[in-house]
Design a protein around this motif. Structure first.
Motif, PDB file in Angstrom:
ATOM      1  N   ILE A 171      64.894  67.292  11.031  1.00  0.00           N
ATOM      2  CA  ILE A 171      65.833  66.751  12.021  1.00  0.00           C
ATOM      3  C   ILE A 171      67.198  67.431  11.904  1.00  0.00           C
ATOM      4  O   ILE A 171      67.837  67.762  12.914  1.00  0.00           O
ATOM      5  CB  ILE A 171      65.963  65.226  11.853  1.00  0.00           C
ATOM      6  CG1 ILE A 171      64.638  64.552  12.232  1.00  0.00           C
ATOM      7  CG2 ILE A 171      67.103  64.677  12.708  1.00  0.00           C
ATOM      8  CD1 ILE A 171      64.588  63.074  11.939  1.00  0.00           C
ATOM      9  N   ASP A 180      64.278  70.847  19.852  1.00  0.00           N
ATOM     10  CA  ASP A 180      63.678  69.513  19.801  1.00  0.00           C
ATOM     11  C   ASP A 180      62.156  69.540  19.669  1.00  0.00           C
ATOM     12  O   ASP A 180      61.498  68.508  19.767  1.00  0.00           O
ATOM     13  CB  ASP A 180      64.078  68.689  21.026  1.00  0.00           C
ATOM     14  CG  ASP A 180      63.663  69.339  22.339  1.00  0.00           C
ATOM     15  OD1 ASP A 180      62.949  70.364  22.300  1.00  0.00           O
ATOM     16  OD2 ASP A 180      64.054  68.819  23.403  1.00  0.00           O
ATOM     17  N   ASP A 181      61.595  70.720  19.436  1.00  0.00           N
ATOM     18  CA  ASP A 181      60.150  70.824  19.188  1.00  0.00           C
ATOM     19  C   ASP A 181      59.943  70.839  17.674  1.00  0.00           C
ATOM     20  O   ASP A 181      60.020  71.884  17.026  1.00  0.00           O
ATOM     21  CB  ASP A 181      59.579  72.091  19.827  1.00  0.00           C
ATOM     22  CG  ASP A 181      58.048  72.128  19.788  1.00  0.00           C
ATOM     23  OD1 ASP A 181      57.446  71.306  19.063  1.00  0.00           O
ATOM     24  OD2 ASP A 181      57.463  72.989  20.469  1.00  0.00           O
ATOM     25  N   GLU A 191      49.829  62.118  13.696  1.00  0.00           N
ATOM     26  CA  GLU A 191      50.600  61.007  14.252  1.00  0.00           C
ATOM     27  C   GLU A 191      51.810  61.581  14.986  1.00  0.00           C
ATOM     28  O   GLU A 191      52.256  62.694  14.701  1.00  0.00           O
ATOM     29  CB  GLU A 191      51.089  60.068  13.137  1.00  0.00           C
ATOM     30  CG  GLU A 191      51.819  58.836  13.648  1.00  0.00           C
ATOM     31  CD  GLU A 191      52.473  58.025  12.534  1.00  0.00           C
ATOM     32  OE1 GLU A 191      53.008  56.951  12.827  1.00  0.00           O
ATOM     33  OE2 GLU A 191      52.462  58.487  11.375  1.00  0.00           O
ATOM     34  N   GLN A 192      52.334  60.820  15.939  1.00  0.00           N
ATOM     35  CA  GLN A 192      53.623  61.133  16.534  1.00  0.00           C
ATOM     36  C   GLN A 192      54.608  60.076  16.062  1.00  0.00           C
ATOM     37  O   GLN A 192      54.241  58.916  15.891  1.00  0.00           O
ATOM     38  CB  GLN A 192      53.538  61.135  18.057  1.00  0.00           C
ATOM     39  CG  GLN A 192      52.690  62.275  18.605  1.00  0.00           C
ATOM     40  CD  GLN A 192      52.897  62.480  20.093  1.00  0.00           C
ATOM     41  OE1 GLN A 192      53.890  62.053  20.659  1.00  0.00           O
ATOM     42  NE2 GLN A 192      51.949  63.155  20.717  1.00  0.00           N
ATOM     43  N   PHE A 193      55.848  60.472  15.824  1.00  0.00           N
ATOM     44  CA  PHE A 193      56.818  59.500  15.335  1.00  0.00           C
ATOM     45  C   PHE A 193      58.195  59.807  15.907  1.00  0.00           C
ATOM     46  O   PHE A 193      58.453  60.892  16.425  1.00  0.00           O
ATOM     47  CB  PHE A 193      56.867  59.496  13.804  1.00  0.00           C
ATOM     48  CG  PHE A 193      57.466  60.743  13.197  1.00  0.00           C
ATOM     49  CD1 PHE A 193      58.790  60.777  12.790  1.00  0.00           C
ATOM     50  CD2 PHE A 193      56.694  61.886  13.026  1.00  0.00           C
ATOM     51  CE1 PHE A 193      59.346  61.921  12.229  1.00  0.00           C
ATOM     52  CE2 PHE A 193      57.237  63.033  12.464  1.00  0.00           C
ATOM     53  CZ  PHE A 193      58.565  63.047  12.067  1.00  0.00           C
ATOM     54  N   GLU A 194      59.077  58.832  15.796  1.00  0.00           N
ATOM     55  CA  GLU A 194      60.443  58.981  16.293  1.00  0.00           C
ATOM     56  C   GLU A 194      61.414  58.469  15.240  1.00  0.00           C
ATOM     57  O   GLU A 194      61.243  57.378  14.694  1.00  0.00           O
ATOM     58  CB  GLU A 194      60.618  58.202  17.594  1.00  0.00           C
ATOM     59  CG  GLU A 194      61.981  58.395  18.238  1.00  0.00           C
ATOM     60  CD  GLU A 194      62.069  57.764  19.614  1.00  0.00           C
ATOM     61  OE1 GLU A 194      63.196  57.421  20.025  1.00  0.00           O
ATOM     62  OE2 GLU A 194      61.018  57.612  20.268  1.00  0.00           O
ATOM     63  N   ARG A 197      66.091  58.861  17.374  1.00  0.00           N
ATOM     64  CA  ARG A 197      65.904  59.415  18.722  1.00  0.00           C
ATOM     65  C   ARG A 197      65.320  60.827  18.725  1.00  0.00           C
ATOM     66  O   ARG A 197      65.267  61.484  19.763  1.00  0.00           O
ATOM     67  CB  ARG A 197      67.218  59.382  19.520  1.00  0.00           C
ATOM     68  CG  ARG A 197      67.688  57.969  19.841  1.00  0.00           C
ATOM     69  CD  ARG A 197      68.949  57.967  20.660  1.00  0.00           C
ATOM     70  NE  ARG A 197      70.090  58.439  19.893  1.00  0.00           N
ATOM     71  CZ  ARG A 197      71.332  58.508  20.374  1.00  0.00           C
ATOM     72  NH1 ARG A 197      71.585  58.155  21.608  1.00  0.00           N
ATOM     73  NH2 ARG A 197      72.317  58.941  19.609  1.00  0.00           N
ATOM     74  N   TRP A 198      64.890  61.297  17.568  1.00  0.00           N
ATOM     75  CA  TRP A 198      64.209  62.592  17.480  1.00  0.00           C
ATOM     76  C   TRP A 198      62.709  62.346  17.380  1.00  0.00           C
ATOM     77  O   TRP A 198      62.247  61.578  16.538  1.00  0.00           O
ATOM     78  CB  TRP A 198      64.677  63.374  16.252  1.00  0.00           C
ATOM     79  CG  TRP A 198      66.040  63.963  16.429  1.00  0.00           C
ATOM     80  CD1 TRP A 198      67.233  63.328  16.250  1.00  0.00           C
ATOM     81  CD2 TRP A 198      66.353  65.292  16.839  1.00  0.00           C
ATOM     82  NE1 TRP A 198      68.270  64.179  16.520  1.00  0.00           N
ATOM     83  CE2 TRP A 198      67.764  65.397  16.883  1.00  0.00           C
ATOM     84  CE3 TRP A 198      65.582  66.408  17.168  1.00  0.00           C
ATOM     85  CZ2 TRP A 198      68.418  66.569  17.240  1.00  0.00           C
ATOM     86  CZ3 TRP A 198      66.224  67.581  17.521  1.00  0.00           C
ATOM     87  CH2 TRP A 198      67.631  67.659  17.560  1.00  0.00           C
ATOM     88  N   ARG A 199      61.956  63.018  18.230  1.00  0.00           N
ATOM     89  CA  ARG A 199      60.505  62.886  18.209  1.00  0.00           C
ATOM     90  C   ARG A 199      59.888  64.089  17.509  1.00  0.00           C
ATOM     91  O   ARG A 199      60.338  65.216  17.676  1.00  0.00           O
ATOM     92  CB  ARG A 199      59.951  62.783  19.629  1.00  0.00           C
ATOM     93  CG  ARG A 199      60.349  61.494  20.336  1.00  0.00           C
ATOM     94  CD  ARG A 199      59.732  61.415  21.712  1.00  0.00           C
ATOM     95  NE  ARG A 199      60.086  60.171  22.377  1.00  0.00           N
ATOM     96  CZ  ARG A 199      59.687  59.855  23.602  1.00  0.00           C
ATOM     97  NH1 ARG A 199      58.929  60.701  24.294  1.00  0.00           N
ATOM     98  NH2 ARG A 199      60.050  58.700  24.132  1.00  0.00           N
ATOM     99  N   ALA A 200      58.860  63.817  16.735  1.00  0.00           N
ATOM    100  CA  ALA A 200      58.163  64.886  16.021  1.00  0.00           C
ATOM    101  C   ALA A 200      56.689  64.524  15.903  1.00  0.00           C
ATOM    102  O   ALA A 200      56.286  63.388  16.170  1.00  0.00           O
ATOM    103  CB  ALA A 200      58.783  65.102  14.646  1.00  0.00           C
ATOM    104  N   ARG A 201      55.907  65.516  15.502  1.00  0.00           N
ATOM    105  CA  ARG A 201      54.464  65.314  15.376  1.00  0.00           C
ATOM    106  C   ARG A 201      53.986  65.711  13.987  1.00  0.00           C
ATOM    107  O   ARG A 201      54.467  66.683  13.412  1.00  0.00           O
ATOM    108  CB  ARG A 201      53.709  66.171  16.401  1.00  0.00           C
ATOM    109  CG  ARG A 201      53.941  65.822  17.851  1.00  0.00           C
ATOM    110  CD  ARG A 201      53.348  66.900  18.749  1.00  0.00           C
ATOM    111  NE  ARG A 201      54.063  68.160  18.608  1.00  0.00           N
ATOM    112  CZ  ARG A 201      53.535  69.362  18.847  1.00  0.00           C
ATOM    113  NH1 ARG A 201      52.266  69.469  19.207  1.00  0.00           N
ATOM    114  NH2 ARG A 201      54.259  70.456  18.707  1.00  0.00           N
TER     115      ARG A 201
END
Length: 215
Positions: A171, A180-181, A191-194, A197-201
């Motif tokens: 982050i 932001d990738d 899993e996907q998570f946040e 406010r940052w999204r990641a996989r």
């Protein structure tokens, strides 16, 4: 070594013992930072007489024959990139297993990810880098002078096995490099998570490799 690296490059290397020690030092630094100056001081301490220039030549030989890759830290300045301390990656994880006799799965997984970049024709130190600034991100993917993706690698099969510092560094790099990738390649956890406010996989290695295309 007589009919290998030395003769292949037409250099007639006389100090083959120094070359073998240099190769061992590089392999020992697999997926870690590597310093020619540190190797120079180590060799000097055990009575091996070799110049820094020769050691840098050894480094170039290993790169030219495609055995070892020296990945540089990302910076917008090309000049600064060349001055950074590189991380070592190998053309095949078997070299590390054979020479070190270790099963460091974290390093081996990171090595596999790097090797997939090479197979996909992403060029190290032009399109692939690492990032380090109060934290570390294993790989920075660059395209058209912009950072396209940030990738961490961790040998994990569950969320609980992933250290928070891995996510925090990802982050932090995302903020600084305006990317932001964010991706964490795992052994077999998805899993996907946040966070903030940052999204990641989280994506397993096999699934990531299947979807990898040149960028």
């Amino acid at each position: 070594m007589r009919n290998g690296i030395g003769s292949r490059n037409g250099m007639g290397i006389e100090n083959r013992y120094a070359l073998s020690l240099f190769m061992k030092a590089a392999v020992s630094s697999f997926a870690k930072n590597f310093s020619v100056n540190k190797v120079f001081n180590t060799l000097k301490s055990i009575g091996v007489s070799v110049s820094r220039k020769t050691l840098y030549n050894f480094q170039k030989i290993l790169e030219d024959v495609g055995l070892v890759f020296f990945l540089r830290k990302y910076d917008k300045s090309v000049r600064k990139v060349e001055m950074t301390l590189p991380k070592v990656y190998l053309v095949d994880n078997g070299i590390y297993r054979f020479m070190e006799g270790k099963k460091d799965y974290e390093r081996l997984l990171e090595g596999l990810v790097f090797q997939e970049f090479v197979k996909s024709e992403l060029e190290p130190n032009r399109e692939v880098f690492y990032w380090e600034k109060g934290g570390e991100v294993d790989f920075v993917i660059k395209k058209d002078d912009k950072v396209k993706q940030l990738i961490q690698v961790t040998y994990a099969s569950s969320r609980g096995e992933i250290e928070e510092r891995e996510i925090e560094s990802l982050i932090k790099a995302g903020r600084e490099l305006k990317c932001d990738d964010l991706l964490i390649v795992t052994w077999d956890y998805e899993e996907q998570f946040e966070v903030s406010r940052w999204r990641a996989r989280f994506l397993p290695l096999w699934k990531w490799a299947l979807g990898l295309i040149p960028v």
